[in-house]
Design an enzyme around this catalytic site. Structure first.
Site, PDB file in Angstrom:
ATOM      1  N   ASN A  37      -4.735 -31.175  76.720  1.00  0.00           N
ATOM      2  CA  ASN A  37      -6.411 -30.690  76.664  1.00  0.00           C
ATOM      3  C   ASN A  37      -7.184 -30.946  75.385  1.00  0.00           C
ATOM      4  OD1 ASN A  37      -9.091 -30.808  78.348  1.00  0.00           O
ATOM      5  ND2 ASN A  37      -8.146 -28.296  78.393  1.00  0.00           N
ATOM      6  N   HIS A 122      -8.443 -18.141  90.189  1.00  0.00           N
ATOM      7  CA  HIS A 122      -9.147 -17.186  89.069  1.00  0.00           C
ATOM      8  C   HIS A 122     -10.565 -16.594  89.646  1.00  0.00           C
ATOM      9  CE1 HIS A 122      -7.158 -19.945  85.571  1.00  0.00           C
ATOM     10  NE2 HIS A 122      -6.372 -19.503  86.828  1.00  0.00           N
ATOM     11  N   ARG A 147      -6.308 -13.316  88.993  1.00  0.00           N
ATOM     12  CA  ARG A 147      -6.383 -13.044  87.862  1.00  0.00           C
ATOM     13  C   ARG A 147      -8.029 -12.809  87.543  1.00  0.00           C
ATOM     14  NH1 ARG A 147      -6.690 -17.542  82.613  1.00  0.00           N
ATOM     15  NH2 ARG A 147      -9.125 -17.644  83.176  1.00  0.00           N
ATOM     16  N   TYR A 159     -14.473 -16.600  77.847  1.00  0.00           N
ATOM     17  CA  TYR A 159     -13.013 -16.816  78.434  1.00  0.00           C
ATOM     18  C   TYR A 159     -12.971 -17.101  79.299  1.00  0.00           C
ATOM     19  CZ  TYR A 159      -9.433 -18.510  79.674  1.00  0.00           C
ATOM     20  OH  TYR A 159      -8.147 -18.931  80.344  1.00  0.00           O
ATOM     21  N   ASP A 210      -6.425 -12.796  81.052  1.00  0.00           N
ATOM     22  CA  ASP A 210      -5.985 -13.083  80.200  1.00  0.00           C
ATOM     23  C   ASP A 210      -6.693 -13.103  79.172  1.00  0.00           C
ATOM     24  OD1 ASP A 210      -4.810 -15.334  78.278  1.00  0.00           O
ATOM     25  OD2 ASP A 210      -5.519 -16.668  79.927  1.00  0.00           O
ATOM     26  N   HIS A 212      -6.252 -14.474  76.200  1.00  0.00           N
ATOM     27  CA  HIS A 212      -6.692 -15.392  75.649  1.00  0.00           C
ATOM     28  C   HIS A 212      -6.865 -15.483  73.936  1.00  0.00           C
ATOM     29  CE1 HIS A 212      -7.632 -19.775  75.680  1.00  0.00           C
ATOM     30  NE2 HIS A 212      -7.310 -19.833  76.263  1.00  0.00           N
ATOM     31  N   GLU A 236      -2.393 -11.315  79.407  1.00  0.00           N
ATOM     32  CA  GLU A 236      -1.805 -12.588  78.968  1.00  0.00           C
ATOM     33  C   GLU A 236      -2.040 -13.190  77.806  1.00  0.00           C
ATOM     34  OE1 GLU A 236      -2.735 -15.641  82.039  1.00  0.00           O
ATOM     35  OE2 GLU A 236      -2.733 -17.276  80.267  1.00  0.00           O
ATOM     36  N   GLU A 262       1.703 -19.973  77.114  1.00  0.00           N
ATOM     37  CA  GLU A 262       1.751 -21.566  78.102  1.00  0.00           C
ATOM     38  C   GLU A 262       0.824 -22.452  76.502  1.00  0.00           C
ATOM     39  OE1 GLU A 262      -2.100 -20.040  79.144  1.00  0.00           O
ATOM     40  OE2 GLU A 262      -3.708 -20.859  77.405  1.00  0.00           O
ATOM     41  N   ARG A 283       5.080 -17.634  79.803  1.00  0.00           N
ATOM     42  CA  ARG A 283       3.841 -19.221  80.776  1.00  0.00           C
ATOM     43  C   ARG A 283       4.810 -20.598  79.908  1.00  0.00           C
ATOM     44  NH1 ARG A 283       0.384 -18.613  83.199  1.00  0.00           N
ATOM     45  NH2 ARG A 283      -0.958 -19.155  81.843  1.00  0.00           N
ATOM     46  N   HIS A 312       2.103 -21.750  83.437  1.00  0.00           N
ATOM     47  CA  HIS A 312       0.510 -22.666  82.955  1.00  0.00           C
ATOM     48  C   HIS A 312       0.107 -22.901  84.192  1.00  0.00           C
ATOM     49  CE1 HIS A 312      -2.244 -24.007  80.263  1.00  0.00           C
ATOM     50  NE2 HIS A 312      -2.732 -23.273  80.773  1.00  0.00           N
ATOM     51  N   ASP A 316      -6.346 -28.378  83.483  1.00  0.00           N
ATOM     52  CA  ASP A 316      -6.272 -29.701  82.567  1.00  0.00           C
ATOM     53  C   ASP A 316      -4.420 -30.285  82.856  1.00  0.00           C
ATOM     54  OD1 ASP A 316      -6.381 -26.829  81.698  1.00  0.00           O
ATOM     55  OD2 ASP A 316      -5.218 -27.605  79.757  1.00  0.00           O
ATOM     56  N   GLU A 339       0.619 -19.816  88.244  1.00  0.00           N
ATOM     57  CA  GLU A 339      -1.232 -19.947  88.233  1.00  0.00           C
ATOM     58  C   GLU A 339      -1.676 -21.035  88.868  1.00  0.00           C
ATOM     59  OE1 GLU A 339      -2.508 -20.438  83.709  1.00  0.00           O
ATOM     60  OE2 GLU A 339      -4.547 -19.920  84.670  1.00  0.00           O
ATOM     61  N   TRP A 402     -10.149 -19.168  70.214  1.00  0.00           N
ATOM     62  CA  TRP A 402     -10.195 -19.317  71.381  1.00  0.00           C
ATOM     63  C   TRP A 402      -9.932 -18.588  72.515  1.00  0.00           C
ATOM     64  CZ3 TRP A 402      -9.559 -22.732  75.700  1.00  0.00           C
ATOM     65  CH2 TRP A 402     -10.562 -22.138  76.370  1.00  0.00           C
TER      66      TRP A 402
HETATM   67  C1  GCO Z   1      -4.804 -20.327  81.346  1.00  0.00           C
HETATM   68  C2  GCO Z   1      -5.449 -21.129  79.951  1.00  0.00           C
HETATM   69  C3  GCO Z   1      -6.435 -21.669  80.293  1.00  0.00           C
HETATM   70  C4  GCO Z   1      -6.349 -22.640  79.407  1.00  0.00           C
HETATM   71  C5  GCO Z   1      -6.967 -24.210  79.233  1.00  0.00           C
HETATM   72  C6  GCO Z   1      -6.678 -24.616  77.592  1.00  0.00           C
HETATM   73  O1  GCO Z   1      -4.409 -19.236  81.186  1.00  0.00           O
HETATM   74  O2  GCO Z   1      -5.306 -20.965  82.551  1.00  0.00           O
HETATM   75  O3  GCO Z   1      -5.741 -19.687  78.953  1.00  0.00           O
HETATM   76  O4  GCO Z   1      -7.535 -21.468  80.711  1.00  0.00           O
HETATM   77  O5  GCO Z   1      -7.270 -21.975  78.617  1.00  0.00           O
HETATM   78  O6  GCO Z   1      -5.171 -25.270  79.651  1.00  0.00           O
HETATM   79  O7  GCO Z   1      -6.280 -25.959  78.162  1.00  0.00           O
HETATM   80 MG    MG Z   2      -4.038 -18.381  79.495  1.00  0.00          MG
END
Ligand code: GCO
Ligand code: MG
Length: 402
Positions: A37, A122, A147, A159, A210, A212, A236, A262, A283, A312, A316, A339, A402
């Site tokens: 991505n 989600h 989630r 996020y 998550d 992140h 996560e 991930e 993940r 994951h 994407d 996921e 991020w």
């Molecule tokens: C998740 C991930 C995604 C990522 C994304 C980046 O747990 O699904 O954190 O939301 O941010 O796949 O390309």
């Molecule tokens: Mg994630």
């Protein structure tokens, strides 16, 4: 049988996907996801310019040997671009092997260890009541795991929270959009979110969250301890995982399960976390961690150390990756959860597939191979569109994760 063609297909049915298609002298084809991505064309070029020429004439049955050839042969090991490219080749070769054998790939991996693959969806919203309504929709659809992500008061974007609920897509701008972050405000809202979810839905539903990569180990440790009474299924990516010793600190303060991986692309990225039992779920997934061959190696290492899988499965990662992941998920002994973010209708049309959702489980295709194809004519209608993931700054303007 020999490989006679290897081509890279870039398509953007709502978002960008890179797919490798391998054809053999017998006319059998196999596909692999190569989507990274926000950096898609780097992998497309790596494959087109450096890998495809090496595949022509090779025996497609030699999956392990081809993996080693591309990994050792590049001299420059690991990294997301290299490992995504190797993953695409590996996945396509497993697809071919399954088609040649007349068996779904999971049968070649040892057969079923379970009846279905538990997935999580989600649920997100700007406010806690909005998230609760989203959770209710997933429960109604039959999900056993959800989630939860919610907006943080005072921050304009958070996020995991989006207007388009089912098909949340973070890479949404031609140049990276900028979000702001306040750890203090975030840490105030998450316990309230978990309390509200447990209050309305009780304790039978698995509830995930998550972070992140946004906290320090001691902040994550504190959050894990506060959330413990609400029994999260996992937290996560609590902290960026380059410094893996940090996870020891989290472990000293909480029994809330931790999921990471991930952004990992090789077994060496998770070796310490797994060996020292610093995490509970790994993940990593097929497309970014070297394909079925390498991910199975990671999962086997994890199995030895009481670590379960939690691959994951964001939008994407194309339906080709999801198909491949499901074959592993259904076969490995230490599966945890998968996921599952649904792809848009346009994406599903470009990648017709045989996996399906029922009663909270995904079921891999029973077709020989991976059970997913790419409709090239349709794919050609959706040219590549530059898109970036957002970046994140603290309130004072400093760059953050991020
Ligand atoms: C998740 C991930 C995604 C990522 C994304 C980046 O747990 O699904 O954190 O939301 O941010 O796949 O390309
Ligand atoms: Mg994630």
């Amino acid at each position: 049988m020999r490989i006679t063609d290897a081509k890279v297909i870039v398509t953007s049915p709502g978002r960008n996907f890179v797919t490798l298609k391998i054809t053999t002298s017998d006319g059998v084809t196999g596909i692999g996801d190569a989507t990274l991505n926000g950096r898609e064309l780097a992998v497309a070029s790596y494959l087109r310019d450096h890998v495809c020429p090496l595949l022509i004439g090779r025996d497609p049955a030699r999956i392990e040997d081809t993996w080693q050839y591309l990994y050792r042969g590049a001299y420059w090991r690991r990294g997301p671009v290299t490992m995504t490219a190797i993953a695409a080749v590996d996945t396509a070769l497993w697809d071919i092997k399954g088609k040649v054998a007349g068996l779904p790939v999971y049968q070649l991996l040892g057969g079923r260890s379970r009846d279905g693959v538990t997935v999580y969806g989600h649920a997100n919203g700007e406010t806690i009541p909005e998230v609760l309504d989203e959770v209710a929709k997933y429960v109604d659809l039959g999900y056993r795991a959800v989630r939860v992500q919610c907006g943080v008061p005072g921050l304009d974007a958070t996020y995991g929270v989006s207007g388009d609920k089912m098909f949340y897509e973070p890479a949404d701008a031609r140049l990276p959009s900028e979000a702001t972050w306040s750890t203090e405000r975030y840490l105030r809202v998450v316990p309230e979110l978990f309390a509200a979810v447990r209050d309305r839905f009780g304790y039978d539903l698995h509830v995930l969250h998550d972070i992140h990569h946004r906290l320090t180990p001691i902040e994550a440790a504190g959050l894990g301890a506060r959330l413990q009474e609400y029994r999260p299924f996992w937290l996560e990516d609590p902290v960026p995982a380059e410094l893996q010793d940090g996870f020891r600190l989290i472990r000293q303060h909480t029994t809330t399960p931790i999921a990471v991986g991930e952004v990992f692309n090789s077994i060496w990225d998770c070796e310490q976390l797994i060996r020292e039992q610093l995490i509970d779920y790994i993940r990593a997934t097929v497309v970014h961690a070297g394909g079925i061959t390498h991910l199975r190696r990671i999962f086997d290492l994890a199995a030895l150390h009481h670590v379960r899988t939690g691959s994951h499965g964001a939008t994407d990662l194309s339906p080709v990756c999801m198909s491949a992941a499901l074959h592993l998920d259904i076969a490995v002994p230490n599966f945890g959860i998968q996921e599952y973010m649904r792809h848009t209708e346009a994406t599903d049309e470009v990648f017709p597939h045989g996996y399906h959702f029922a009663d909270g489980y995904l079921h891999p295709s029973e077709e020989p191979g991976l059970g997913v194809e790419i409709d090239e004519r349709l794919a050609a209608r959706y040219p590549y569109e530059p898109a970036y993931l957002p970046v994140n700054r603290l309130m004072d303007g400093s760059m953050h994760n991020w």
